[in-house]
Scaffold this active site. Structure first.
Site, PDB file in Angstrom:
ATOM      1  N   LYS A   8       7.255 -40.650  29.358  1.00  0.00           N
ATOM      2  CA  LYS A   8       6.014 -40.905  30.101  1.00  0.00           C
ATOM      3  C   LYS A   8       4.968 -39.842  29.803  1.00  0.00           C
ATOM      4  O   LYS A   8       3.787 -40.133  29.699  1.00  0.00           O
ATOM      5  CB  LYS A   8       6.305 -40.882  31.610  1.00  0.00           C
ATOM      6  CG  LYS A   8       6.702 -42.221  32.172  1.00  0.00           C
ATOM      7  CD  LYS A   8       6.466 -42.240  33.678  1.00  0.00           C
ATOM      8  CE  LYS A   8       7.717 -42.572  34.448  1.00  0.00           C
ATOM      9  NZ  LYS A   8       8.419 -41.425  34.979  1.00  0.00           N
ATOM     10  N   LYS A  42      13.077 -39.201  22.504  1.00  0.00           N
ATOM     11  CA  LYS A  42      13.039 -40.223  23.558  1.00  0.00           C
ATOM     12  C   LYS A  42      11.604 -40.650  23.872  1.00  0.00           C
ATOM     13  O   LYS A  42      10.703 -39.806  23.888  1.00  0.00           O
ATOM     14  CB  LYS A  42      13.676 -39.596  24.811  1.00  0.00           C
ATOM     15  CG  LYS A  42      13.804 -40.473  26.006  1.00  0.00           C
ATOM     16  CD  LYS A  42      14.202 -39.657  27.233  1.00  0.00           C
ATOM     17  CE  LYS A  42      13.048 -38.844  27.773  1.00  0.00           C
ATOM     18  NZ  LYS A  42      13.195 -38.342  29.130  1.00  0.00           N
ATOM     19  N   LYS A  46      12.015 -28.721  29.831  1.00  0.00           N
ATOM     20  CA  LYS A  46      10.705 -28.668  30.498  1.00  0.00           C
ATOM     21  C   LYS A  46      10.210 -27.244  30.641  1.00  0.00           C
ATOM     22  O   LYS A  46       9.002 -27.007  30.610  1.00  0.00           O
ATOM     23  CB  LYS A  46      10.777 -29.324  31.885  1.00  0.00           C
ATOM     24  CG  LYS A  46      10.763 -30.836  31.832  1.00  0.00           C
ATOM     25  CD  LYS A  46      10.319 -31.397  33.168  1.00  0.00           C
ATOM     26  CE  LYS A  46      10.284 -32.911  33.142  1.00  0.00           C
ATOM     27  NZ  LYS A  46      10.014 -33.482  34.472  1.00  0.00           N
TER      28      LYS A  46
HETATM   29  P1  TYM Z   1      11.796 -40.840  35.272  1.00  0.00           P
HETATM   30  O1  TYM Z   1      10.622 -41.104  36.147  1.00  0.00           O
HETATM   31  O2  TYM Z   1      11.625 -39.900  34.134  1.00  0.00           O
HETATM   32  O3  TYM Z   1      12.322 -42.196  34.653  1.00  0.00           O
HETATM   33  C1  TYM Z   1      12.574 -43.358  35.434  1.00  0.00           C
HETATM   34  C2  TYM Z   1      13.776 -44.092  34.869  1.00  0.00           C
HETATM   35  O4  TYM Z   1      13.527 -44.472  33.506  1.00  0.00           O
HETATM   36  C3  TYM Z   1      14.601 -44.040  32.676  1.00  0.00           C
HETATM   37  N1  TYM Z   1      14.056 -43.702  31.354  1.00  0.00           N
HETATM   38  C4  TYM Z   1      14.435 -44.271  30.212  1.00  0.00           C
HETATM   39  N2  TYM Z   1      15.352 -45.214  29.935  1.00  0.00           N
HETATM   40  C5  TYM Z   1      15.499 -45.586  28.635  1.00  0.00           C
HETATM   41  N3  TYM Z   1      14.761 -45.063  27.619  1.00  0.00           N
HETATM   42  C6  TYM Z   1      13.834 -44.118  27.846  1.00  0.00           C
HETATM   43  N4  TYM Z   1      13.118 -43.621  26.845  1.00  0.00           N
HETATM   44  C7  TYM Z   1      13.637 -43.672  29.187  1.00  0.00           C
HETATM   45  N5  TYM Z   1      12.809 -42.762  29.761  1.00  0.00           N
HETATM   46  C8  TYM Z   1      13.093 -42.790  31.089  1.00  0.00           C
HETATM   47  C9  TYM Z   1      15.152 -42.814  33.387  1.00  0.00           C
HETATM   48  O5  TYM Z   1      16.470 -42.541  32.980  1.00  0.00           O
HETATM   49  C10 TYM Z   1      15.034 -43.234  34.833  1.00  0.00           C
HETATM   50  O6  TYM Z   1      16.153 -44.010  35.209  1.00  0.00           O
HETATM   51  N6  TYM Z   1      14.570 -37.587  37.866  1.00  0.00           N
HETATM   52  C11 TYM Z   1      14.242 -38.988  37.731  1.00  0.00           C
HETATM   53  C12 TYM Z   1      13.723 -39.618  38.995  1.00  0.00           C
HETATM   54  C13 TYM Z   1      14.614 -39.486  40.203  1.00  0.00           C
HETATM   55  C14 TYM Z   1      15.801 -40.215  40.445  1.00  0.00           C
HETATM   56  C15 TYM Z   1      16.236 -39.813  41.730  1.00  0.00           C
HETATM   57  C16 TYM Z   1      16.528 -41.138  39.698  1.00  0.00           C
HETATM   58  C17 TYM Z   1      14.383 -38.704  41.284  1.00  0.00           C
HETATM   59  N7  TYM Z   1      15.366 -38.903  42.234  1.00  0.00           N
HETATM   60  C18 TYM Z   1      17.408 -40.324  42.299  1.00  0.00           C
HETATM   61  C19 TYM Z   1      17.698 -41.662  40.270  1.00  0.00           C
HETATM   62  C20 TYM Z   1      18.118 -41.246  41.555  1.00  0.00           C
HETATM   63  C21 TYM Z   1      13.143 -39.139  36.680  1.00  0.00           C
HETATM   64  O7  TYM Z   1      12.371 -38.249  36.452  1.00  0.00           O
HETATM   65  O8  TYM Z   1      13.036 -40.398  36.159  1.00  0.00           O
END
Ligand code: TYM
Length: 343
Positions: free
Chosen positions: A203, A200, A118
């Site tokens: 979003k 990947k 990032k």
């Molecule tokens: P975020 O918002 O990027 O994604 C949310 C969840 O989706 C999963 N994910 C995917 N799984 C499979 N294939 C993909 N292409 C893909 N893209 C995203 C992510 O692994 C995630 O589970 N840092 C985290 C948010 C967070 C969090 C937490 C997660 C903040 N505090 C505490 C767990 C526990 C994030 O940005 O997820």
């Protein structure tokens, strides 16, 4: 908390409200939250503070935060089984982050893959971007969560949360924090971009037509995106770890996750397919069937924003009931004077 609830394993997971939630988020994380929610005691958090680590349009962030709450409910998060809340509504997360910053070596943060990725995309790197995983650790460990169901890309952050919990326990009080475990699904742990199966599905790029299937997309759009999915010049419809065949593999992985079939069953389903065109249409069809009811429920939920806000307020109260006392205990252990404490 009922005695039944307290004997259940505690789960915490989070999702950022920025960008468009796509089938990677759903299959890699949200669907697993929904499937297992009755067996666990769950906290699901819309992590708006994490989204602020890169500049956001304020009105858009507010809109997306509410919209994500509706999408999660429409996906099957049941408020009677799971606490759904907005991170910034529970100040304990930000405070806990500060306290954990004081026990986290900076080198641990500089090593994080997501930070490295990032930060090359930003002109100015905020201190918060580096600190991002410490806030994530606070999210998780203030709830004494045993399990953190996430996609593959968040494994490193959850492992860092483990390291931070262990370091705190070592420095202050043995076994104060539960050391959490990442729970990564067997299928769809890393859904790849349909326009580039070597990257990947993200979003941040979900607004680029052809990259992702967004959970709120209409059937025609989903069909269009799958039909344009990048594959290769071959014809064989089989799982493969050959990078040349990553596109077909990704389509098969999506199909496998959506239908919950074994790899053998999936390959058998496509034994009669007439080339990749057929594969793309059939994958699109199962995805359309999966997202249609979510999109319809979402529309209904968005008609009553006051109800949505009430649910989120209850969620924040339930979350605070767990994390605020934990934070107070953490402060006491670290030597802070608690308000009203005479000792
Ligand atoms: P975020 O918002 O990027 O994604 C949310 C969840 O989706 C999963 N994910 C995917 N799984 C499979 N294939 C993909 N292409 C893909 N893209 C995203 C992510 O692994 C995630 O589970 N840092 C985290 C948010 C967070 C969090 C937490 C997660 C903040 N505090 C505490 C767990 C526990 C994030 O940005 O997820």
């Amino acid at each position: 908390m009922s005695s039944e609830q307290s004997s259940k394993k505690r789960v915490f997971s989070g999702i950022q409200p920025t960008g468009n939630i796509h089938i990677g988020n759903y299959l890699g994380a949200v669907r697993n939250w929904v499937i297992h929610q009755k067996e666990k005691e769950n906290f699901f958090c819309i992590v708006d503070l994490h989204s602020l680590t890169v500049k956001q349009d304020p009105d858009e962030l507010r809109r997306q935060t509410r919209s994500l709450a509706a999408i999660l409910l429409a996906s099957g998060i049941d408020p009677s089984a799971s606490t759904l809340f907005i991170q910034s509504h529970v100040a304990a997360h930000a405070e806990g982050c500060w306290l954990l910053n004081c026990v986290t070596p900076i080198g641990w943060l500089q090593r994080m893959t997501q930070f490295k990725d990032k930060s090359v995309q930003q002109e100015t790197i905020s201190a918060a971007l580096l600190d991002y995983p410490v806030l994530q650790a606070a999210d998780i460990i203030l709830y004494d969560a045993h399990e953190v169901p996430v996609g593959e890309d968040q494994k490193q952050h959850v492992e860092l949360s483990r390291d931070i919990a262990q370091r705190f326990n070592h420095l202050y009080e043995h076994e104060f924090f539960v050391v959490p475990e990442p729970v990564i699904p067997k299928s769809a742990a890393r859904v790849m971009g349909l326009d580039d199966p070597t990257a990947k599905m993200a979003k941040t790029y979900a607004h680029v037509r052809g990259h992702a299937v967004r959970l709120l997309d209409e059937p025609d759009e989903i069909m269009y995106v799958f039909k344009r999915a990048v594959t290769d010049s071959g014809r064989e419809i089989r799982f493969s770890d050959d990078p040349e065949r990553a596109g077909v593999n990704n389509l098969l992985e999506i199909y496998k996750a959506v239908t919950s079939k074994t790899p053998e069953e999936v390959e058998r389903d496509f034994a009669d397919a007439r080339g990749y065109g057929d594969l793309k249409v059939r994958v699109a069809e199962v995805v359309i069937e999966m997202v249609n009811p979510i999109r319809e429920r979402y529309k209904t939920l968005m008609e009553d924003p006051a109800k949505l806000d009430r649910l989120l307020a209850i969620g924040a109260e339930q979350a605070a009931a767990v994390s605020v006392p934990k934070l107070a205990e953490m402060k006491r252990i670290m030597g802070l004077v608690l308000p009203g404490e005479s000792r």
